[in-house]
Design a protein around this motif. Structure first.
Motif, PDB file in Angstrom:
ATOM      1  N   LEU A 179       0.810  -1.213   0.000  1.00  0.00           N
ATOM      2  CA  LEU A 179       0.000   0.000   0.000  1.00  0.00           C
ATOM      3  C   LEU A 179       0.847   1.268   0.000  1.00  0.00           C
ATOM      4  N   VAL A 180       1.891   1.274   0.821  1.00  0.00           N
ATOM      5  CA  VAL A 180       2.702   2.487   0.959  1.00  0.00           C
ATOM      6  C   VAL A 180       3.736   2.601  -0.154  1.00  0.00           C
ATOM      7  N   GLY A 181       4.203   1.464  -0.665  1.00  0.00           N
ATOM      8  CA  GLY A 181       5.246   1.496  -1.689  1.00  0.00           C
ATOM      9  C   GLY A 181       4.729   1.539  -3.103  1.00  0.00           C
ATOM     10  N   SER A 182       3.431   1.750  -3.276  1.00  0.00           N
ATOM     11  CA  SER A 182       2.858   1.725  -4.627  1.00  0.00           C
ATOM     12  C   SER A 182       2.580   3.126  -5.132  1.00  0.00           C
ATOM     13  N   THR A 183       2.607   3.261  -6.458  1.00  0.00           N
ATOM     14  CA  THR A 183       2.245   4.501  -7.134  1.00  0.00           C
ATOM     15  C   THR A 183       1.084   4.201  -8.070  1.00  0.00           C
ATOM     16  N   PRO A 184       0.007   4.974  -7.994  1.00  0.00           N
ATOM     17  CA  PRO A 184      -1.151   4.685  -8.854  1.00  0.00           C
ATOM     18  C   PRO A 184      -0.763   4.588 -10.328  1.00  0.00           C
ATOM     19  N   GLY A 185      -1.210   3.502 -10.982  1.00  0.00           N
ATOM     20  CA  GLY A 185      -0.964   3.325 -12.404  1.00  0.00           C
ATOM     21  C   GLY A 185       0.337   2.650 -12.749  1.00  0.00           C
ATOM     22  N   GLN A 186       1.131   2.282 -11.738  1.00  0.00           N
ATOM     23  CA  GLN A 186       2.421   1.653 -11.996  1.00  0.00           C
ATOM     24  C   GLN A 186       2.513   0.314 -11.277  1.00  0.00           C
ATOM     25  N   LYS A 238      -2.418  16.759  15.435  1.00  0.00           N
ATOM     26  CA  LYS A 238      -3.364  17.555  14.647  1.00  0.00           C
ATOM     27  C   LYS A 238      -2.893  17.695  13.200  1.00  0.00           C
ATOM     28  N   GLN A 239      -1.603  17.940  13.019  1.00  0.00           N
ATOM     29  CA  GLN A 239      -1.069  18.079  11.668  1.00  0.00           C
ATOM     30  C   GLN A 239      -1.211  16.784  10.874  1.00  0.00           C
ATOM     31  N   VAL A 240      -0.930  15.659  11.523  1.00  0.00           N
ATOM     32  CA  VAL A 240      -1.024  14.366  10.837  1.00  0.00           C
ATOM     33  C   VAL A 240      -2.470  14.058  10.473  1.00  0.00           C
ATOM     34  N   LEU A 241      -3.409  14.367  11.367  1.00  0.00           N
ATOM     35  CA  LEU A 241      -4.826  14.151  11.069  1.00  0.00           C
ATOM     36  C   LEU A 241      -5.256  14.962   9.854  1.00  0.00           C
ATOM     37  N   ALA A 242      -4.837  16.219   9.805  1.00  0.00           N
ATOM     38  CA  ALA A 242      -5.204  17.062   8.669  1.00  0.00           C
ATOM     39  C   ALA A 242      -4.576  16.550   7.375  1.00  0.00           C
ATOM     40  N   ALA A 243      -3.308  16.121   7.455  1.00  0.00           N
ATOM     41  CA  ALA A 243      -2.628  15.611   6.265  1.00  0.00           C
ATOM     42  C   ALA A 243      -3.290  14.336   5.758  1.00  0.00           C
ATOM     43  N   CYS A 244      -3.633  13.432   6.664  1.00  0.00           N
ATOM     44  CA  CYS A 244      -4.261  12.168   6.255  1.00  0.00           C
ATOM     45  C   CYS A 244      -5.620  12.414   5.616  1.00  0.00           C
ATOM     46  N   TYR A 268      -3.134   7.233  -0.839  1.00  0.00           N
ATOM     47  CA  TYR A 268      -3.122   6.381   0.345  1.00  0.00           C
ATOM     48  C   TYR A 268      -1.703   6.024   0.789  1.00  0.00           C
ATOM     49  N   GLY A 269      -0.826   5.799  -0.177  1.00  0.00           N
ATOM     50  CA  GLY A 269       0.547   5.447   0.165  1.00  0.00           C
ATOM     51  C   GLY A 269       1.241   6.547   0.944  1.00  0.00           C
ATOM     52  N   GLU A 270       1.067   7.789   0.517  1.00  0.00           N
ATOM     53  CA  GLU A 270       1.688   8.914   1.216  1.00  0.00           C
ATOM     54  C   GLU A 270       1.075   9.097   2.602  1.00  0.00           C
ATOM     55  N   ALA A 271      -0.214   8.869   2.717  1.00  0.00           N
ATOM     56  CA  ALA A 271      -0.860   8.956   4.031  1.00  0.00           C
ATOM     57  C   ALA A 271      -0.265   7.935   4.984  1.00  0.00           C
ATOM     58  N   GLY A 272      -0.103   6.709   4.514  1.00  0.00           N
ATOM     59  CA  GLY A 272       0.491   5.670   5.357  1.00  0.00           C
ATOM     60  C   GLY A 272       1.915   5.990   5.742  1.00  0.00           C
ATOM     61  N   ARG A 273       2.671   6.550   4.791  1.00  0.00           N
ATOM     62  CA  ARG A 273       4.067   6.894   5.079  1.00  0.00           C
ATOM     63  C   ARG A 273       4.153   7.961   6.163  1.00  0.00           C
ATOM     64  N   GLN A 274       3.261   8.950   6.108  1.00  0.00           N
ATOM     65  CA  GLN A 274       3.303  10.029   7.097  1.00  0.00           C
ATOM     66  C   GLN A 274       2.941   9.518   8.487  1.00  0.00           C
ATOM     67  N   VAL A 275       1.970   8.616   8.583  1.00  0.00           N
ATOM     68  CA  VAL A 275       1.626   8.051   9.894  1.00  0.00           C
ATOM     69  C   VAL A 275       2.787   7.204  10.416  1.00  0.00           C
ATOM     70  N   TYR A 276       3.414   6.448   9.529  1.00  0.00           N
ATOM     71  CA  TYR A 276       4.590   5.635   9.887  1.00  0.00           C
ATOM     72  C   TYR A 276       5.683   6.520  10.481  1.00  0.00           C
TER      73      TYR A 276
END
Length: 372
Positions: A34-41, A96-102, A111-119
């Protein structure tokens, strides 16, 4: 499943997901995809990344175990009013910043970037910084311990909810243990709306409004981190033994008050001697025999006399200076050869810059040797 195994054996270089799940866990594989994927690739699955995400699952487990184990050390209710510490304010502002970013990233299907930021938030900020300071705050007991437990439970609950779409199995299990432990300890630890029956049906955490205090908390804690990192780097560079407490002086006209309030946390994380740590707004004369370093608007002076063997330090500096001079001599010969005429100008300039760097390093080391 049998067809997939036969295809893997036939193709040879195709990774069997069943083998990966058996070795690293389903959540680790799922998070990697999920985190290591790029849409369409297409995804080139890396077992090293799956192993790293298994380590993240272990980090989740260990941090959750710490939070749950910390609850009995706190009273079951607050006895009075208490201001949050800098660490409390910072971790909640970052939450708060992470919630807004997600929220923003999920709405745009990133979704991948959201998961990376929470990680990154959970591992490098909550686990590596806040939990270490929380241990000190829990040791104070009373209302401070209760308030710290409340923050630990709130942030962990939020992180588990954000991570549930990525790692549903471990987050469901950990959240269930957190819920039971928090309910048994105090009704005051429950989230807004209470504890739902299971994480899978829990409400998705919505972004929280800004209240005005967040920028100051973020700025001050970033400075706190810079000071700790600078001292840690200096300790490593000078070969100070782990665990050896150093005396020191910190000066900052603007942030002396904050540094004084965070003195114990600073001393603990930077391995300084709190009893011999002085915080000043101004200093008329720099102290003799101290290593000087700067972290933004803060000047740091560390007394290394007790920790550094002069003979060993001279030997270390001499070796580093000899290595820098050797590299400088090599580059001087290179630049004096046909290379300087035949190579592209940009490459030649790059090598000249490296030469200047090695010469500056050698000069700096020579100055340090003179002071020993």
């Amino acid at each position: 499943d049998d067809l997939g195994r036969k295809m893997s054996k036939t193709l040879g270089n195709v990774i069997d997901p069943l083998d990966v799940m058996n070795e690293f866990g389903t959540d680790a594989l799922r998070f990697t995809l999920l985190v290591g994927s790029t849409p369409g690739q297409d995804v080139n699955l890396s077992l090293e990344k799956v192993a790293a995400n298994r380590n993240f699952a272990n980090k989740l487990w260990n941090a959750s175990r710490f939070v749950i184990g910390a609850l009995p050390s706190a009273p079951k209710a607050m006895q009075g009013e208490l201001e949050p510490t800098l660490a409390d304010a910072w971790i909640w502002a970052r939450t708060k910043q992470v919630l807004a970013a997600c929220q923003r990233l999920f709405e745009s299907n990133q979704y991948g970037e959201a998961g990376r930021q929470v990680y990154e938030f959970f591992w490098t900020e909550f686990a590596d910084w806040y939990i270490e300071i929380a241990k000190l705050q829990l040791g104070e007991g009373g209302d401070r311990a209760y308030k710290t437990c409340g923050m630990l439970v709130s942030v962990l609950d939020t992180c588990l909810r954000l991570l549930h779409p990525f790692t549903p199995f471990i987050t469901e299990e950990l959240w269930r243990h957190l819920k039971v432990a928090a309910q048994e300890h105090s009704a005051g630890l429950q989230p807004d709306g209470g504890w739902p029956a299971a994480l899978i049906i829990a409400a998705w955490p919505e972004p929280l409004p800004q209240e005005g205090w967040e920028p100051k908390a973020l700025l001050e804690f970033a400075l706190f981190q810079d000071v700790v990192r600078a001292i840690r780097n200096q300790r490593a560079e000078k070969g100070v033994k782990p665990g050896q407490k150093l005396p020191g002086i910190l000066t900052s006209a603007e942030h002396a008050g904050m540094l004084e309030r965070e003195k114990n946390a600073l001393a603990s994380l930077a391995q300084l001697d709190a009893a011999r740590l002085t915080i000043l707004a101004n200093m008329d004369q720099k102290p003799e025999g101290h290593a000087a370093l700067v972290a933004g608007p803060v000047e740091v002076y560390l007394s290394l006399a007790e920790s550094v063997d002069p003979a060993k330090e001279r030997e270390r500096l001499g070796k580093e200076m000899a290595a820098a001079l050797e590299q400088a001599t090599r580059l001087e010969k290179l630049l004096a050869s046909d290379f300087a005429r035949k190579a592209p100008p940009a490459v030649v300039e790059k090598e000249k810059g490296r030469l200047a760097g090695f010469l500056a390093t050698a000069a700096s080391l020579a100055e340090q040797l003179k002071k020993l």
